[in-house]
Design a protein around this motif. Structure first.
Motif, mmCIF file in Angstrom:
data_model
loop_
_atom_site.group_PDB
_atom_site.id
_atom_site.type_symbol
_atom_site.label_atom_id
_atom_site.label_comp_id
_atom_site.label_asym_id
_atom_site.label_seq_id
_atom_site.Cartn_x
_atom_site.Cartn_y
_atom_site.Cartn_z
ATOM 1 N N TYR A 118 59.804 57.275 0.140
ATOM 2 C CA TYR A 118 60.896 56.318 -0.052
ATOM 3 C C TYR A 118 60.796 55.255 1.031
ATOM 4 O O TYR A 118 60.863 55.560 2.221
ATOM 5 N N THR A 119 60.586 54.005 0.607
ATOM 6 C CA THR A 119 60.435 52.892 1.543
ATOM 7 C C THR A 119 61.096 51.650 0.958
ATOM 8 O O THR A 119 60.858 51.311 -0.200
ATOM 9 N N ASN A 120 61.903 50.988 1.774
ATOM 10 C CA ASN A 120 62.518 49.699 1.401
ATOM 11 C C ASN A 120 63.222 49.744 0.051
ATOM 12 O O ASN A 120 63.085 48.825 -0.761
ATOM 13 N N GLY A 121 63.963 50.808 -0.224
ATOM 14 C CA GLY A 121 64.744 50.886 -1.455
ATOM 15 C C GLY A 121 63.987 51.332 -2.680
ATOM 16 O O GLY A 121 64.532 51.343 -3.774
ATOM 17 N N ILE A 122 62.718 51.687 -2.527
ATOM 18 C CA ILE A 122 61.896 52.114 -3.661
ATOM 19 C C ILE A 122 61.422 53.549 -3.430
ATOM 20 O O ILE A 122 60.776 53.838 -2.419
ATOM 21 N N LEU A 123 61.747 54.434 -4.357
ATOM 22 C CA LEU A 123 61.235 55.799 -4.342
ATOM 23 C C LEU A 123 59.965 55.822 -5.187
ATOM 24 O O LEU A 123 60.001 55.460 -6.365
ATOM 25 N N LEU A 124 58.838 56.179 -4.570
ATOM 26 C CA LEU A 124 57.569 56.291 -5.289
ATOM 27 C C LEU A 124 57.250 57.763 -5.457
ATOM 28 O O LEU A 124 57.192 58.505 -4.475
ATOM 29 N N VAL A 125 57.052 58.185 -6.706
ATOM 30 C CA VAL A 125 56.681 59.561 -6.994
ATOM 31 C C VAL A 125 55.278 59.533 -7.591
ATOM 32 O O VAL A 125 55.060 58.958 -8.655
ATOM 33 N N ALA A 126 54.317 60.135 -6.875
ATOM 34 C CA ALA A 126 52.930 60.184 -7.332
ATOM 35 C C ALA A 126 52.712 61.479 -8.096
ATOM 36 O O ALA A 126 53.031 62.563 -7.606
ATOM 37 N N LEU A 127 52.201 61.336 -9.304
ATOM 38 C CA LEU A 127 51.925 62.470 -10.180
ATOM 39 C C LEU A 127 50.424 62.510 -10.435
ATOM 40 O O LEU A 127 49.934 61.963 -11.428
#
Length: 144
Positions: A118-127
Motif C-alpha cells: 500500500y503506497t500513496n493511496g493505492i493498494l497493489l495486490v500481486a497474484l
C-alpha cells in the motif's frame, strides 16, 4: 382565447442537483453514492495479475485481505468517534465507513505467493501465476 406560453422546466436536472450535493461540504461522488466502494483495476502480465485498489486516506493496517479457496476478499472498516467539550457546549462527531470486494481467482494463480503493498493511496495486490501457467517463449524443437 389566450394562449399562455410556458417555459419547460427540466425537473431531472433540478432533482439531480439536489440529491448529488453533499450538504456537509463538497460534492457527492460515485464512491459515496455506491457506498464507498473503491475503484479497482485488474491488469494481467506474462507472470501475474495485479489488482490496483484506489483507497486514499487509509493506512495499510486498515486493510484485511483474506483467501477462502479461490475467493480473494479485500475489506476495510473504519470507525471514528470524537467528543470535544469547550465552555458551555459539547460536540460529538462519529463516522463509520467500510467496504468489501471479493474476486474469484483463476486456477492459474499461485495462491501461496500472493502479496500486497500500500503506497500513496493505492493498494497493489500481486497474484503471481503458477510456473506451468506462465506464457512460455517460442522455442525450436530439434528433430532426432
Amino acid at each position: 382565447m389566450n394562449i399562455v406560453k410556458t417555459k419547460n422546466v427540466d425537473f431531472p436536472s433540478i432533482f439531480d442537483e439536489l440529491f448529488q450535493t453533499d450538504w456537509f461540504g463538497g460534492t457527492a461522488n460515485a464512491t459515496t453514492a455506491k457506498g464507498n466502494i473503491p475503484a479497482v483495476n485488474i491488469k494481467e502480465t506474462e507472470n501475474d495479475f495485479v489488482l490496483e485498489v484506489a483507497a486514499p486516506g487509509k493506512a495499510k493496517e486498515d486493510f484485511i485481505l483474506s483467501l477462502d479457496h479461490d475467493v480473494l476478499t479485500i475489506s476495510t472498516e473504519e470507525k471514528k468517534d470524537e467528543t470535544k467539550k469547550e465552555d458551555n457546549y459539547t460536540r460529538r462527531e462519529f463516522s463509520f465507513s467500510s467496504f468489501k470486494r471479493s474476486f474469484k481467482l483463476p486456477q492459474s494463480v499461485s495462491k501461496k505467493e500472493i502479496n500486497a503493498t500500500y503506497t500513496n493511496g493505492i493498494l497493489l495486490v500481486a497474484l503471481p501465476k503458477r510456473e506451468e501457467d506462465k506464457v512460455k517463449p517460442k522455442r525450436t524443437i530439434e528433430i532426432s
